[in-house]
Design a protein around this motif. Structure first.
Motif, PDB file in Angstrom:
ATOM      1  N   GLU A 159      -4.257   4.948  -6.400  1.00 19.38           N
ATOM      2  CA  GLU A 159      -5.080   5.207  -5.504  1.00 19.38           C
ATOM      3  C   GLU A 159      -5.471   6.733  -5.712  1.00 19.38           C
ATOM      4  O   GLU A 159      -4.640   7.474  -6.180  1.00 19.38           O
ATOM      5  CB  GLU A 159      -4.326   5.184  -4.014  1.00 19.38           C
ATOM      6  CG  GLU A 159      -3.913   3.761  -3.572  1.00 19.38           C
ATOM      7  CD  GLU A 159      -3.531   3.959  -2.138  1.00 19.38           C
ATOM      8  OE1 GLU A 159      -4.281   3.482  -1.204  1.00 19.38           O
ATOM      9  OE2 GLU A 159      -2.225   4.156  -1.947  1.00 19.38           O
ATOM     10  N   ASP A 164       1.032  -1.062   0.092  1.00 18.86           N
ATOM     11  CA  ASP A 164       0.068   0.013  -0.054  1.00 18.86           C
ATOM     12  C   ASP A 164       0.847   1.318  -0.066  1.00 18.86           C
ATOM     13  O   ASP A 164       2.050   1.153   0.626  1.00 18.86           O
ATOM     14  CB  ASP A 164      -0.987   0.152   1.132  1.00 18.86           C
ATOM     15  CG  ASP A 164      -2.263   0.886   1.256  1.00 18.86           C
ATOM     16  OD1 ASP A 164      -2.369   1.539   0.080  1.00 18.86           O
ATOM     17  OD2 ASP A 164      -2.999   0.644   1.982  1.00 18.86           O
ATOM     18  N   ASP A 165       0.300   2.199  -0.476  1.00 18.78           N
ATOM     19  CA  ASP A 165       0.837   3.694  -0.424  1.00 18.78           C
ATOM     20  C   ASP A 165       2.404   3.904  -1.008  1.00 18.78           C
ATOM     21  O   ASP A 165       3.175   4.332  -0.453  1.00 18.78           O
ATOM     22  CB  ASP A 165       1.104   4.156   1.168  1.00 18.78           C
ATOM     23  CG  ASP A 165      -0.403   4.149   1.684  1.00 18.78           C
ATOM     24  OD1 ASP A 165      -1.443   4.345   0.958  1.00 18.78           O
ATOM     25  OD2 ASP A 165      -0.473   4.424   2.923  1.00 18.78           O
TER      26      ASP A 165
HETATM   27 MG    MG Z   1      -2.869   3.729   0.329  1.00 16.94          MG
END
Ligand code: MG
Ligand code: C2E
Ligand code: MG
Ligand code: MG
Length: 281
Positions: free
Chosen positions: A233, A176-177
């Motif tokens: 995202e 993620d990220d």
């Molecule tokens: Mg994220």
């Protein structure tokens, strides 16, 4: 475990200086009660497959409506839960909720659940996840666990072993990220993630300058060459959507398509999307 608790303590003090010790203490005890009183819920944000325009799955995002203070952002209550150990309870609850819901969704839609680095510090994560899958009946292949680079900072053999054991259950792991932490390409080499989620901060810049596009293109190319899929995202504009399609990103997520919605809105959203047959944007 020693390292993890040191890191926890370190973050604990840094946060207190900016947010106030008393307030956090109060929220901590409120959070304990919130769990007992079912004030926490999960909202679900769809992820769209760019090739088909169809919903590929949903990400589970925790929500807390405080009886007096109203909505408390996860960035605050998850960090409090991490500091005081409640994250283990919340994490298992969120995973159970999300898997139980996903097991009822049509068309084999997948569900993504965020894991805190602190959940890796305690023993029994793999057993907990396996137990939840067994109890909810969700096929492991429809679960994706999202971890952040923070988790890999110490990149110990132990962390990698846990990730491998999780994957052995048949579920998928997403980073993620990506690009926001102490990113290192070594992480991508030392562990076979199934997916990289390109952070919103890179997506935001798309269409505003060649550098932004170059970075996103590079991440997508690296992922593809390593056999990993990509999700971008925080898509908010049609231009960002268009560019990500042109760059060959696999999935997109963002307010342009849908905000995270309460569980009761998930099925109507799936139905509406199928009828429209394509993205509204
Ligand atoms: Mg994220
Ligand atoms: P994340 O996993 O990176 O989730 C994406 C965040 O971006 C979510 O914020 C989502 O609501 C928001 N978002 C999605 N699309 C857009 C967009 O187009 N524009 C903007 N500005 N934002 C968008 P949220 O729900 O506030 O969650 C923040 C973070 O809190 C999550 O980041 C995740 O790291 C953490 N979190 C949330 N729920 C859980 C949970 O159950 N367990 C754990 N460990 N962490 C959680
Ligand atoms: Mg996430
Ligand atoms: Mg994030």
């Amino acid at each position: 475990a020693v390292k993890a608790s040191y890191r926890g303590t370190h973050l604990f003090y840094a946060r207190h200086m900016s947010e106030g010790l008393e307030e956090r203490r109060q929220l901590e005890s409120d959070l304990r009660r919130a769990i007992e009183r079912n004030e926490l819920e999960i909202h679900y944000q769809p992820s769209i497959a760019l090739q088909t325009g169809q919903i590929a799955g949903f990400e589970a995002l925790a929500r807390w409506t405080h009886p007096v203070r109203g909505s408390i952002p996860p960035s605050l209550f998850i960090s409090i839960a991490e500091d005081c150990g409640l994250i283990h309870t919340i994490g298992e609850w969120a995973l159970t909720e999300a898997c139980r819901q996903a097991a009822t969704w049509p068309h084999g839609l997948k569900v993504a659940v965020n894991l805190s680095p602190v959940q890796f510090a305690g023993p029994g994560l793999v057993g907990m996840v396996g137990g939840v899958l067994a109890r909810t009946g969700l096929p492991a292949g429809r679960l994706e666990l999202e971890i952040t680079e923070q988790m890999l900072l110490e990149s110990s053999e132990q962390t990698l072993a846990i990730l491998r054991d999780l994957k052995a259950l048949g579920l998928h792991i997403a980073m993620d990220d990506f690009g926001t932490g102490y990113s290192s390409l070594n992480y991508l080499r030392s562990f076979p993630f199934d997916r990289i989620k390109v952070d919103r901060s890179f997506v935001t810049g798309l269409g505003t300058g060649a550098q932004h596009t170059a970075i996103v293109r590079a991440v997508i190319d690296i992922a593809r060459n390593l056999g990993m899929r990509t999700t971008a995202e925080g898509i908010e504009t049609p231009e960002q959507h268009r560019q990500l399609a042109a760059l060959g990103c696999d999935e997109v997520q963002g307010y342009l398509f849908s905000r995270p919605v309460p569980v009761a809105e998930v099925r109507p959203l799936i139905a509406r999307w199928r009828v429209n047959g394509s993205l509204a944007a």
